[in-house]
Design a protein around this motif. Structure first.
Motif, PDB file in Angstrom:
ATOM      1  N   TYR A 111      -4.097   0.589  60.150  1.00 31.56           N
ATOM      2  CA  TYR A 111      -4.774  -0.667  59.848  1.00 31.56           C
ATOM      3  C   TYR A 111      -4.774  -0.988  58.351  1.00 31.56           C
ATOM      4  O   TYR A 111      -4.811  -2.154  57.958  1.00 31.56           O
ATOM      5  CB  TYR A 111      -6.215  -0.626  60.350  1.00 31.56           C
ATOM      6  N   ASP A 112      -4.754   0.043  57.508  1.00 31.77           N
ATOM      7  CA  ASP A 112      -4.849  -0.176  56.068  1.00 31.77           C
ATOM      8  C   ASP A 112      -3.523  -0.593  55.448  1.00 31.77           C
ATOM      9  O   ASP A 112      -3.479  -0.934  54.256  1.00 31.77           O
ATOM     10  CB  ASP A 112      -5.353   1.098  55.373  1.00 31.77           C
ATOM     11  N   PHE A 113      -2.444  -0.547  56.239  1.00 32.25           N
ATOM     12  CA  PHE A 113      -1.131  -0.911  55.699  1.00 32.25           C
ATOM     13  C   PHE A 113      -0.806  -2.348  56.112  1.00 32.25           C
ATOM     14  O   PHE A 113      -0.680  -2.641  57.291  1.00 32.25           O
ATOM     15  CB  PHE A 113      -0.066   0.046  56.228  1.00 32.25           C
ATOM     16  N   LYS A 114      -0.696  -3.234  55.146  1.00 36.07           N
ATOM     17  CA  LYS A 114      -0.431  -4.638  55.456  1.00 36.07           C
ATOM     18  C   LYS A 114       1.017  -4.793  55.901  1.00 36.07           C
ATOM     19  O   LYS A 114       1.945  -4.400  55.189  1.00 36.07           O
ATOM     20  CB  LYS A 114      -0.705  -5.524  54.247  1.00 36.07           C
ATOM     21  N   SER A 141       7.094   7.720  55.437  1.00 34.61           N
ATOM     22  CA  SER A 141       6.549   6.680  54.566  1.00 34.61           C
ATOM     23  C   SER A 141       6.539   5.336  55.286  1.00 34.61           C
ATOM     24  O   SER A 141       7.565   4.894  55.816  1.00 34.61           O
ATOM     25  CB  SER A 141       7.398   6.576  53.296  1.00 34.61           C
ATOM     26  N   LEU A 142       5.378   4.685  55.306  1.00 30.58           N
ATOM     27  CA  LEU A 142       5.281   3.380  55.952  1.00 30.58           C
ATOM     28  C   LEU A 142       6.095   2.331  55.195  1.00 30.58           C
ATOM     29  O   LEU A 142       6.597   1.385  55.791  1.00 30.58           O
ATOM     30  CB  LEU A 142       3.816   2.951  56.053  1.00 30.58           C
ATOM     31  N   GLY A 173       2.332   4.506  64.812  1.00 27.95           N
ATOM     32  CA  GLY A 173       3.344   5.551  64.831  1.00 27.95           C
ATOM     33  C   GLY A 173       2.800   6.855  65.346  1.00 27.95           C
ATOM     34  O   GLY A 173       1.583   7.043  65.443  1.00 27.95           O
ATOM     35  N   THR A 174       3.699   7.765  65.648  1.00 28.95           N
ATOM     36  CA  THR A 174       3.302   9.066  66.185  1.00 28.95           C
ATOM     37  C   THR A 174       3.155  10.122  65.095  1.00 28.95           C
ATOM     38  O   THR A 174       2.894  11.280  65.391  1.00 28.95           O
ATOM     39  CB  THR A 174       4.334   9.555  67.219  1.00 28.95           C
TER      40      THR A 174
END
Length: 304
Positions: A260-263, A288-289, A282-283
């Motif tokens: 949720y914290d990654f836009k 790296s997002l 993701g699992t």
């Protein structure tokens, strides 16, 4: 689909059974099927030949059943072994009855059975390593997949259908389509991209008749196991309503973590369509997002 799926899907149903079966009949039941030569064979070369050709028949039965019906790899391999052993026994009896100058030989039959069993074991190993949940796409299944796709996603979340077909026909493409089959019928599908360090699920949908009963969750978990690496996907944010919240809960139950914290913004699939704010799930935390986002934006959506 992987490269092997793309190649196999081009062949008609049951073609491998037909080819190997007719070849065996020609070699074993036709007088002098091959020209005479002066080549000296090693001892028991005929037994090796029996081992190979009836192993090939067992593999052909497995392959045609598995790619056509999507049944369990174990079941298809077992049917291949049994069919090849019965075929081998029938050939030996016919050779003895047709006065071809060859008698029914128990050791030839033993070689037939051994070849079938070894080939069946290899096929089972293949299905355990192979990332496909179901059969390769045949002509009768593509329409069903198309209908599920169009009914499951709004226009702004759909890749143009012709683009999907083009990518499936491109040998070596990282894009794959995995069928989810229930009793041999198409119950859903997963489209995905293999980026080396992770796999991205672009679309995952079930036919209404296949929803409920845990079928989708089972298929998703199996897909993730067979991927053998972290798997990521996009979902609508929970603020969009109950359906979005239920979908997130479904993925959480099946091993996915919402970031949720990654836009994250999904670029439009085509000109004139809007961008869509989504949530990455993701699992694993190990990828790296930013790397995930960059791969999706540049390769999946073609954003420069």
């Amino acid at each position: 689909m992987k490269i092997t799926d793309k190649i196999l899907s081009k062949f008609p149903p049951y073609i491998f059974i037909l080819i190997t079966g007719l070849t065996i009949c020609w070699l074993t039941l036709v007088p002098r099927p091959l020209p005479e030569t002066d080549i000296k064979l090693f001892p028991h070369a005929d037994k090796v030949a029996h081992f190979i050709i009836f192993g090939a028949f067992a593999a052909a039965v497995f392959l045609d059943l598995w790619r056509k019906s999507g049944r369990s790899g174990w079941l298809c391999a077992f049917v291949g072994i049994v069919a090849s052993i019965i075929f081998g026994g029938a050939v030996e009896l016919l050779q003895g009855a047709m006065n071809l100058g060859r008698s029914a030989d128990i050791w030839d039959f033993a070689a037939d059975a051994a070849g079938a069993i070894v080939a069946g074991a290899v096929c089972i190993y293949y299905t355990r390593k192979h990332p496909c949940l179901g059969a390769c796409i045949m002509s009768g299944q593509i329409d069903t997949v198309h209908n599920i796709y169009m009914d499951s996603f709004p226009p702004e979340e759909r890749r143009p259908w012709h683009d999907i077909i083009d990518k499936l026909d491109t040998i070596g493409s990282p894009f794959s389509l995995t069928l989810i089959l229930l009793k041999g019928k198409t119950a859903g599908f997963i489209t995905s991209w293999d980026f080396g360090d992770f796999v991205y699920i672009e679309h995952f949908a079930m036919h209404p008749s296949g929803r409920g009963g845990g079928i989708g969750g089972k298929a998703l978990r199996r897909f993730c196991r067979q991927a053998g690496k972290p798997v990521f996907l996009e979902v609508e944010p929970p603020a969009l309503g109950n359906m979005a919240q239920r979908r997130i809960k479904f993925y959480e139950r099946n091993g996915f973590i919402p970031f949720y914290d990654f836009k994250y913004i999904q670029p439009p699939y085509a000109e004139g369509l809007p961008e869509v704010e989504l949530v990455l799930m993701g699992t694993s935390h190990e990828v790296s997002l930013e790397e995930v986002k960059n791969n999706l934006h540049t390769i999946v959506y073609g954003k420069k």
